[in-house]
Design a protein around this motif. Structure first.
Motif, PDB file in Angstrom:
ATOM      1  N   ARG A  42       0.968  -1.174  -0.039  1.00 42.88           N
ATOM      2  CA  ARG A  42      -0.149   0.105   0.111  1.00 42.88           C
ATOM      3  C   ARG A  42       0.795   1.185   0.033  1.00 42.88           C
ATOM      4  NH1 ARG A  42      -5.268   0.690   0.683  1.00 42.88           N
ATOM      5  NH2 ARG A  42      -5.655  -1.396   1.614  1.00 42.88           N
ATOM      6  N   ALA A  43       0.762   2.228  -0.924  1.00 42.87           N
ATOM      7  CA  ALA A  43       1.403   3.501  -0.922  1.00 42.87           C
ATOM      8  C   ALA A  43       1.113   4.187   0.341  1.00 42.87           C
ATOM      9  CB  ALA A  43       0.947   4.266  -2.078  1.00 42.87           C
ATOM     10  N   ILE A  44       2.152   4.525   0.908  1.00 42.67           N
ATOM     11  CA  ILE A  44       1.936   5.169   2.233  1.00 42.67           C
ATOM     12  C   ILE A  44       2.128   6.688   1.862  1.00 42.67           C
ATOM     13  CG2 ILE A  44       3.009   6.181   4.301  1.00 42.67           C
ATOM     14  CD1 ILE A  44       4.177   3.116   4.426  1.00 42.67           C
ATOM     15  N   SER A  45       2.902   7.374   1.059  1.00 44.17           N
ATOM     16  CA  SER A  45       3.192   8.583   0.715  1.00 44.17           C
ATOM     17  C   SER A  45       3.793   8.944  -0.541  1.00 44.17           C
ATOM     18  CB  SER A  45       4.137   9.318   1.509  1.00 44.17           C
ATOM     19  OG  SER A  45       5.430   8.885   1.494  1.00 44.17           O
ATOM     20  N   VAL A  46       3.327   9.940  -1.424  1.00 43.87           N
ATOM     21  CA  VAL A  46       3.688  10.446  -2.772  1.00 43.87           C
ATOM     22  C   VAL A  46       4.605  11.578  -2.668  1.00 43.87           C
ATOM     23  CG1 VAL A  46       3.025  10.787  -4.897  1.00 43.87           C
ATOM     24  CG2 VAL A  46       1.681   9.183  -3.557  1.00 43.87           C
ATOM     25  N   GLU A  47       5.686  11.619  -3.301  1.00 46.33           N
ATOM     26  CA  GLU A  47       6.390  12.846  -3.300  1.00 46.33           C
ATOM     27  C   GLU A  47       6.513  13.291  -4.603  1.00 46.33           C
ATOM     28  OE1 GLU A  47      10.663  11.425  -2.411  1.00 46.33           O
ATOM     29  OE2 GLU A  47      10.073  10.598  -0.558  1.00 46.33           O
ATOM     30  N   GLY A  48       6.278  14.836  -4.780  1.00 47.12           N
ATOM     31  CA  GLY A  48       6.464  15.411  -6.079  1.00 47.12           C
ATOM     32  C   GLY A  48       4.821  15.628  -6.758  1.00 47.12           C
ATOM     33  N   GLU A  49       4.849  16.796  -7.455  1.00 47.64           N
ATOM     34  CA  GLU A  49       3.496  16.678  -7.945  1.00 47.64           C
ATOM     35  C   GLU A  49       3.554  15.831  -9.140  1.00 47.64           C
ATOM     36  OE1 GLU A  49       2.647  20.960  -9.314  1.00 47.64           O
ATOM     37  OE2 GLU A  49       3.292  21.611  -7.383  1.00 47.64           O
ATOM     38  N   GLY A  50       4.420  15.366 -10.002  1.00 43.77           N
ATOM     39  CA  GLY A  50       4.283  14.645 -11.027  1.00 43.77           C
ATOM     40  C   GLY A  50       4.550  13.018 -10.648  1.00 43.77           C
ATOM     41  N   THR A  51       4.423  12.883  -9.283  1.00 46.17           N
ATOM     42  CA  THR A  51       4.518  11.544  -8.574  1.00 46.17           C
ATOM     43  C   THR A  51       5.995  11.111  -9.101  1.00 46.17           C
ATOM     44  OG1 THR A  51       2.472  10.851  -9.001  1.00 46.17           O
ATOM     45  CG2 THR A  51       3.713   9.070  -8.389  1.00 46.17           C
ATOM     46  N   THR A  52       7.006  11.502  -8.358  1.00 43.72           N
ATOM     47  CA  THR A  52       8.516  11.531  -8.521  1.00 43.72           C
ATOM     48  C   THR A  52       8.840  10.363  -7.821  1.00 43.72           C
ATOM     49  OG1 THR A  52       9.414  12.851  -6.962  1.00 43.72           O
ATOM     50  CG2 THR A  52       8.949  13.661  -9.448  1.00 43.72           C
ATOM     51  N   ALA A  53       8.298  10.017  -6.585  1.00 45.17           N
ATOM     52  CA  ALA A  53       8.893   8.994  -5.841  1.00 45.17           C
ATOM     53  C   ALA A  53       7.507   8.476  -4.859  1.00 45.17           C
ATOM     54  CB  ALA A  53       9.967   9.155  -4.906  1.00 45.17           C
ATOM     55  N   VAL A  54       7.556   7.031  -4.617  1.00 49.34           N
ATOM     56  CA  VAL A  54       6.494   6.844  -3.805  1.00 49.34           C
ATOM     57  C   VAL A  54       7.075   5.825  -2.871  1.00 49.34           C
ATOM     58  CG1 VAL A  54       4.220   5.268  -3.967  1.00 49.34           C
ATOM     59  CG2 VAL A  54       4.656   6.621  -5.862  1.00 49.34           C
ATOM     60  N   VAL A  55       6.657   6.066  -1.407  1.00 49.78           N
ATOM     61  CA  VAL A  55       6.766   5.139  -0.194  1.00 49.78           C
ATOM     62  C   VAL A  55       5.896   4.050  -0.098  1.00 49.78           C
ATOM     63  CG1 VAL A  55       7.562   4.953   1.963  1.00 49.78           C
ATOM     64  CG2 VAL A  55       8.207   6.856   0.683  1.00 49.78           C
ATOM     65  N   VAL A  56       6.239   2.796  -0.305  1.00 50.26           N
ATOM     66  CA  VAL A  56       5.284   1.865  -0.440  1.00 50.26           C
ATOM     67  C   VAL A  56       5.510   0.817   1.141  1.00 50.26           C
ATOM     68  CG1 VAL A  56       4.285  -0.339  -1.620  1.00 50.26           C
ATOM     69  CG2 VAL A  56       5.058   1.829  -2.740  1.00 50.26           C
ATOM     70  N   ASP A  57       4.549   0.527   1.770  1.00 49.85           N
ATOM     71  CA  ASP A  57       4.738  -0.536   2.779  1.00 49.85           C
ATOM     72  C   ASP A  57       4.054  -1.858   2.354  1.00 49.85           C
ATOM     73  OD1 ASP A  57       4.592  -1.916   5.249  1.00 49.85           O
ATOM     74  OD2 ASP A  57       2.782  -1.074   5.917  1.00 49.85           O
ATOM     75  N   PHE A  58       5.313  -2.919   2.368  1.00 52.44           N
ATOM     76  CA  PHE A  58       4.805  -4.191   1.931  1.00 52.44           C
ATOM     77  C   PHE A  58       4.682  -5.046   3.164  1.00 52.44           C
ATOM     78  CE2 PHE A  58       7.251  -2.190  -1.737  1.00 52.44           C
ATOM     79  CZ  PHE A  58       6.470  -2.493  -2.721  1.00 52.44           C
ATOM     80  N   GLY A  59       4.430  -4.666   4.424  1.00 52.49           N
ATOM     81  CA  GLY A  59       4.307  -5.571   5.392  1.00 52.49           C
ATOM     82  C   GLY A  59       5.580  -5.638   6.317  1.00 52.49           C
ATOM     83  N   SER A  60       6.466  -6.084   5.767  1.00 57.15           N
ATOM     84  CA  SER A  60       7.695  -6.729   6.186  1.00 57.15           C
ATOM     85  C   SER A  60       8.622  -5.427   6.016  1.00 57.15           C
ATOM     86  CB  SER A  60       8.442  -7.874   5.828  1.00 57.15           C
ATOM     87  OG  SER A  60       8.692  -7.541   4.533  1.00 57.15           O
TER      88      SER A  60
END
Length: 75
Positions: A42-60
Motif C-alpha cells: 500500500r502506498a504510504i506517501s507520494v513525493e512531488g506533483e508529478g509523482t517522482t517517488a512513492v513510499v510503499v509499505d509491503f508489510g515486512s
C-alpha cells in the motif's frame, strides 16, 4: 546507408499508428499496488506533483521507489 540513431519517420498515409509513449503512472497515498520484486503493498506517501517517488509499505518493510515505475503497478 541509413543512420540507425535517427528516429523513424511516420508517414501520414501509413495504415499503422505512430508509436506514442505510455502515459505516466500516478499514485496516491492509500493506493494498493503490486511490485514485481516486493509483492503486494500500500502506498504510504507520494513525493512531488508529478509523482517522482512513492513510499510503499509491503508489510515486512517500507520501500521508497522512484520514477520511472517500471515494476510497480496500481491494483
Amino acid at each position: 546507408m541509413s543512420n540507425s540513431s535517427a528516429p523513424r519517420r511516420h508517414l501520414p498515409t501509413s495504415p499503422f499508428r505512430a508509436a506514442t509513449p505510455p502515459p505516466a503512472k500516478r499514485f496516491a497515498a492509500g493506493d494498493r499496488v503490486s511490485h514485481d520484486q516486493y509483492g503486494l503493498g500500500r502506498a504510504i506517501s507520494v513525493e512531488g506533483e508529478g509523482t517522482t517517488a512513492v513510499v510503499v509499505d509491503f508489510g515486512s518493510r517500507q520501500v521508497r521507489i522512484v520514477a520511472p515505475f517500471t515494476k510497480l503497478f496500481l491494483l
